[in-house]
Design a protein around this motif. Structure first.
Motif, PDB file in Angstrom:
ATOM      1  N   ALA A  62     -39.166 -21.855  34.254  1.00 43.97           N
ATOM      2  CA  ALA A  62     -39.101 -21.258  32.917  1.00 43.97           C
ATOM      3  C   ALA A  62     -38.104 -20.104  32.966  1.00 43.97           C
ATOM      4  CB  ALA A  62     -40.465 -20.751  32.478  1.00 43.97           C
ATOM      5  N   THR A  63     -37.309 -19.941  31.923  1.00 45.15           N
ATOM      6  CA  THR A  63     -36.301 -18.884  31.865  1.00 45.15           C
ATOM      7  C   THR A  63     -36.885 -17.662  31.174  1.00 45.15           C
ATOM      8  OG1 THR A  63     -34.489 -20.481  31.785  1.00 45.15           O
ATOM      9  CG2 THR A  63     -34.012 -18.246  31.039  1.00 45.15           C
ATOM     10  N   VAL A  64     -36.875 -16.526  31.869  1.00 46.64           N
ATOM     11  CA  VAL A  64     -37.386 -15.276  31.313  1.00 46.64           C
ATOM     12  C   VAL A  64     -36.222 -14.292  31.243  1.00 46.64           C
ATOM     13  CG1 VAL A  64     -39.079 -13.418  31.523  1.00 46.64           C
ATOM     14  CG2 VAL A  64     -39.644 -15.727  32.325  1.00 46.64           C
ATOM     15  N   LYS A  65     -35.992 -13.739  30.058  1.00 47.03           N
ATOM     16  CA  LYS A  65     -34.876 -12.821  29.846  1.00 47.03           C
ATOM     17  C   LYS A  65     -35.383 -11.462  29.381  1.00 47.03           C
ATOM     18  CE  LYS A  65     -31.787 -16.564  28.305  1.00 47.03           C
ATOM     19  NZ  LYS A  65     -30.935 -17.040  27.177  1.00 47.03           N
ATOM     20  N   ALA A  66     -34.670 -10.423  29.778  1.00 44.39           N
ATOM     21  CA  ALA A  66     -34.950  -9.058  29.317  1.00 44.39           C
ATOM     22  C   ALA A  66     -33.811  -8.614  28.408  1.00 44.39           C
ATOM     23  CB  ALA A  66     -35.085  -8.113  30.499  1.00 44.39           C
ATOM     24  N   ASP A  68     -32.151  -5.281  26.045  1.00 44.68           N
ATOM     25  CA  ASP A  68     -32.084  -3.884  25.624  1.00 44.68           C
ATOM     26  C   ASP A  68     -31.590  -3.825  24.188  1.00 44.68           C
ATOM     27  OD1 ASP A  68     -32.992  -2.929  27.986  1.00 44.68           O
ATOM     28  OD2 ASP A  68     -31.164  -1.871  28.553  1.00 44.68           O
ATOM     29  N   TYR A  69     -31.807  -2.688  23.557  1.00 44.36           N
ATOM     30  CA  TYR A  69     -31.321  -2.480  22.196  1.00 44.36           C
ATOM     31  C   TYR A  69     -30.085  -1.595  22.244  1.00 44.36           C
ATOM     32  CZ  TYR A  69     -31.266  -1.210  17.264  1.00 44.36           C
ATOM     33  OH  TYR A  69     -30.884  -1.006  15.972  1.00 44.36           O
ATOM     34  N   ASP A  70     -28.979  -2.069  21.697  1.00 40.74           N
ATOM     35  CA  ASP A  70     -27.726  -1.327  21.699  1.00 40.74           C
ATOM     36  C   ASP A  70     -27.650  -0.447  20.451  1.00 40.74           C
ATOM     37  OD1 ASP A  70     -25.199  -0.355  21.954  1.00 40.74           O
ATOM     38  OD2 ASP A  70     -24.173  -2.278  21.820  1.00 40.74           O
ATOM     39  N   GLU A  71     -27.813   0.869  20.629  1.00 41.99           N
ATOM     40  CA  GLU A  71     -27.801   1.800  19.502  1.00 41.99           C
ATOM     41  C   GLU A  71     -26.470   1.757  18.759  1.00 41.99           C
ATOM     42  OE1 GLU A  71     -30.138   3.588  18.335  1.00 41.99           O
ATOM     43  OE2 GLU A  71     -31.667   3.759  19.892  1.00 41.99           O
ATOM     44  N   ALA A  72     -25.369   1.565  19.483  1.00 41.92           N
ATOM     45  CA  ALA A  72     -24.039   1.608  18.858  1.00 41.92           C
ATOM     46  C   ALA A  72     -23.822   0.450  17.890  1.00 41.92           C
ATOM     47  CB  ALA A  72     -22.959   1.617  19.932  1.00 41.92           C
ATOM     48  N   SER A  73     -24.180  -0.756  18.323  1.00 41.01           N
ATOM     49  CA  SER A  73     -23.921  -1.933  17.486  1.00 41.01           C
ATOM     50  C   SER A  73     -25.101  -2.317  16.619  1.00 41.01           C
ATOM     51  CB  SER A  73     -23.556  -3.131  18.374  1.00 41.01           C
ATOM     52  OG  SER A  73     -24.668  -3.523  19.164  1.00 41.01           O
ATOM     53  N   GLY A  74     -26.296  -1.870  17.015  1.00 44.22           N
ATOM     54  CA  GLY A  74     -27.487  -2.254  16.274  1.00 44.22           C
ATOM     55  C   GLY A  74     -28.005  -3.622  16.659  1.00 44.22           C
ATOM     56  N   TYR A  75     -27.471  -4.203  17.728  1.00 43.47           N
ATOM     57  CA  TYR A  75     -27.894  -5.528  18.163  1.00 43.47           C
ATOM     58  C   TYR A  75     -28.515  -5.450  19.553  1.00 43.47           C
ATOM     59  CZ  TYR A  75     -25.268  -7.440  14.245  1.00 43.47           C
ATOM     60  OH  TYR A  75     -24.809  -7.731  12.982  1.00 43.47           O
ATOM     61  N   GLN A  77     -29.028  -6.925  23.490  1.00 41.41           N
ATOM     62  CA  GLN A  77     -28.179  -7.542  24.497  1.00 41.41           C
ATOM     63  C   GLN A  77     -29.009  -7.858  25.735  1.00 41.41           C
ATOM     64  OE1 GLN A  77     -25.072  -4.726  25.362  1.00 41.41           O
ATOM     65  NE2 GLN A  77     -26.467  -3.126  26.064  1.00 41.41           N
ATOM     66  N   MET A  78     -28.771  -9.037  26.321  1.00 45.46           N
ATOM     67  CA  MET A  78     -29.528  -9.458  27.492  1.00 45.46           C
ATOM     68  C   MET A  78     -29.084  -8.656  28.713  1.00 45.46           C
ATOM     69  SD  MET A  78     -29.921 -13.236  29.184  1.00 45.46           S
ATOM     70  CE  MET A  78     -28.342 -13.124  30.034  1.00 45.46           C
ATOM     71  N   THR A  79     -30.041  -8.190  29.515  1.00 49.53           N
ATOM     72  CA  THR A  79     -29.734  -7.391  30.696  1.00 49.53           C
ATOM     73  C   THR A  79     -30.179  -8.062  31.995  1.00 49.53           C
ATOM     74  OG1 THR A  79     -31.828  -6.197  30.416  1.00 49.53           O
ATOM     75  CG2 THR A  79     -29.849  -5.224  29.423  1.00 49.53           C
ATOM     76  N   LEU A  80     -31.086  -9.035  31.912  1.00 47.42           N
ATOM     77  CA  LEU A  80     -31.599  -9.654  33.127  1.00 47.42           C
ATOM     78  C   LEU A  80     -32.153 -11.031  32.809  1.00 47.42           C
ATOM     79  CD1 LEU A  80     -32.219  -9.198  36.176  1.00 47.42           C
ATOM     80  CD2 LEU A  80     -34.469  -8.337  35.478  1.00 47.42           C
ATOM     81  N   LEU A  81     -31.982 -11.966  33.752  1.00 47.64           N
ATOM     82  CA  LEU A  81     -32.512 -13.323  33.603  1.00 47.64           C
ATOM     83  C   LEU A  81     -33.102 -13.756  34.929  1.00 47.64           C
ATOM     84  CD1 LEU A  81     -30.789 -16.352  31.892  1.00 47.64           C
ATOM     85  CD2 LEU A  81     -31.783 -16.592  34.168  1.00 47.64           C
ATOM     86  N   SER A  97     -35.672   1.017  29.536  1.00 46.40           N
ATOM     87  CA  SER A  97     -35.271   0.961  28.127  1.00 46.40           C
ATOM     88  C   SER A  97     -35.397  -0.445  27.542  1.00 46.40           C
ATOM     89  CB  SER A  97     -33.814   1.418  27.981  1.00 46.40           C
ATOM     90  OG  SER A  97     -32.945   0.608  28.772  1.00 46.40           O
ATOM     91  N   THR A  98     -35.949  -1.381  28.319  1.00 50.82           N
ATOM     92  CA  THR A  98     -36.064  -2.769  27.846  1.00 50.82           C
ATOM     93  C   THR A  98     -36.820  -2.829  26.528  1.00 50.82           C
ATOM     94  OG1 THR A  98     -35.931  -3.688  30.073  1.00 50.82           O
ATOM     95  CG2 THR A  98     -37.013  -5.041  28.389  1.00 50.82           C
ATOM     96  N   PHE A  99     -36.228  -3.575  25.584  1.00 56.94           N
ATOM     97  CA  PHE A  99     -36.773  -3.680  24.229  1.00 56.94           C
ATOM     98  C   PHE A  99     -37.829  -4.778  24.147  1.00 56.94           C
ATOM     99  CE2 PHE A  99     -35.428  -3.923  19.501  1.00 56.94           C
ATOM    100  CZ  PHE A  99     -36.334  -2.939  19.180  1.00 56.94           C
ATOM    101  N   PHE A 100     -37.524  -5.950  24.702  1.00 51.93           N
ATOM    102  CA  PHE A 100     -38.485  -7.050  24.715  1.00 51.93           C
ATOM    103  C   PHE A 100     -38.046  -8.096  25.733  1.00 51.93           C
ATOM    104  CE2 PHE A 100     -35.427  -8.055  21.351  1.00 51.93           C
ATOM    105  CZ  PHE A 100     -35.052  -9.357  21.651  1.00 51.93           C
ATOM    106  N   LEU A 101     -38.948  -9.042  26.032  1.00 51.13           N
ATOM    107  CA  LEU A 101     -38.665 -10.172  26.910  1.00 51.13           C
ATOM    108  C   LEU A 101     -38.808 -11.462  26.109  1.00 51.13           C
ATOM    109  CD1 LEU A 101     -40.882  -9.268  30.032  1.00 51.13           C
ATOM    110  CD2 LEU A 101     -38.546  -8.510  29.563  1.00 51.13           C
TER     111      LEU A 101
END
Length: 335
Positions: A62-66, A68-75, A77-81, A97-101
């Motif tokens: 199963a693929t699990v991704k972490a 983060d929330y980019d304050e500059a762009s408002g989007y 971005q994946m930081t880890l898989l 600072s991880t936003f969600f998985l």
């Protein structure tokens, strides 16, 4: 600003209405087994371990991704898989600072692990439950029928490609209700009386948010202002006090689960993309309102285009007329 008495009234009404206004129970696709301080974990990292399951069985690869929330762009971005091992186990050191998985495997839906505080120097053990398929729910569209003239027989058909999951009273095989409408309300063919007609459906892969030039149309609000915001919006769209109260007692508690919310309203013909109402005879006036929203723990830097339906003037709600409202909560990963 809403008075304390009125706020208390809405809260009591929400409780009193019970099943009519109670939000469906939300079951998270994960469970936190433990969250402890671990001196071996760096102060800016959080160790996450656990197991991924599907239909109560462990899932390998199963693929699990972490994210983060980019304050500059408002989007986001994946930081880890990482991938689960042959026993379904995962081990990942994510940023504090991880936003969600997210967790996913071909043939299943995506599990969203949101609202978790990934504290630095902590070790979180969790179970992740992959859903059968990724679905968005069209929640609680309710259809009010009014008629202050001679009683009339009417047919209301819900025409949609989405899968119906519930209706009350129950739709017939043509996804229709056959009712009689008079000044006292709605009666079905067996003589039962109802304040409104209710339906709910689900779908996957549907783009609920309307965009223009790449930007979502809508507004971002602080949810402690949700009640006056909704009162103002719905009043401008000519909903009456009963309809507004029903709407707020259903959606208000959902909105206030987060600190901020991105909200988009669709009206009338825009709602036809979700489902069309075929009503016979033709109503003298019809108003359809649909709210799409996404919640955030902190104010997002997401850029939106503020084009919100607001109307002025009076509408004479006379004769045979119809009002419908509904909504969908969209995950942040689908923004």
């Amino acid at each position: 600003m809403m008075s304390i008495k009125k706020s208390l009234f809405l809260l009591l009404l929400f409780v009193a209405l019970g099943f009519q206004s109670k939000s469906p129970e939300y079951v998270p696709p994960f469970k936190i087994i433990s969250d402890t301080i671990d001196k071996s974990v760096p102060a800016d990292k959080c160790l996450v371990t656990g197991v991924v399951t599907y239909n109560e069985k462990t899932v390998n690869e199963a693929t699990v991704k972490a994210y983060d929330y980019d304050e500059a762009s408002g989007y986001t971005q994946m930081t880890l898989l990482v991938n689960s091992d042959k026993l379904g186990r995962i081990r990942m050191s994510v940023d504090s600072s991880t936003f969600f998985l997210t967790a996913w495997k071909p043939g299943t839906g995506t599990a969203y692990i949101e609202g978790v505080k990934f504290k630095g120097g902590h070790h979180i053990v969790m179970e992740i439950y992959l859903p059968d398929e990724e679905m968005e729910v069209v929640e609680k569209p309710v259809v009010y029928l009014y008629n202050n003239k001679e009683p009339l027989d009417a047919s209301v058909q819900v025409d949609t490609d989405m899968e119906m999951i519930f209706s009350y009273p129950q739709l017939n095989k043509n996804n229709s209700w056959n009712v009689n409408v008079n000044a006292e309300g709605i009666r079905t063919e067996n003589g039962s009386k109802y304040p409104y007609l209710f339906w709910e459906a689900e779908t996957k892969g549907y783009e609920f948010y309307t965009r223009r030039e790449g930007l979502i149309l809508g507004q971002i609000i602080k949810t402690d202002t949700a009640v006056p915001y909704l009162e103002n919006k719905l009043t401008s769209l000519h909903l009456n006090s009963t309809e507004i109260t029903d709407f707020i007692t259903y959606w208000g508690p959902r909105l206030q689960q987060m600190e901020y919310a991105l909200i988009q309203f669709k009206t009338d013909e825009e709602v036809d993309d979700i489902a069309h109402l075929n009503i016979t005879p033709q109503p003298d006036w019809i108003r359809r309102v649909y709210m799409v929203f996404t919640g955030f723990e902190k104010e997002p830097a997401l850029k939106v285009l503020d084009v919100s339906p607001m109307e002025e003037g009076l509408v004479k709600r006379e004769g045979f007329h119809v009002v419908e409202w509904g909504g969908s909560e969209i995950s942040r990963i689908n923004l």
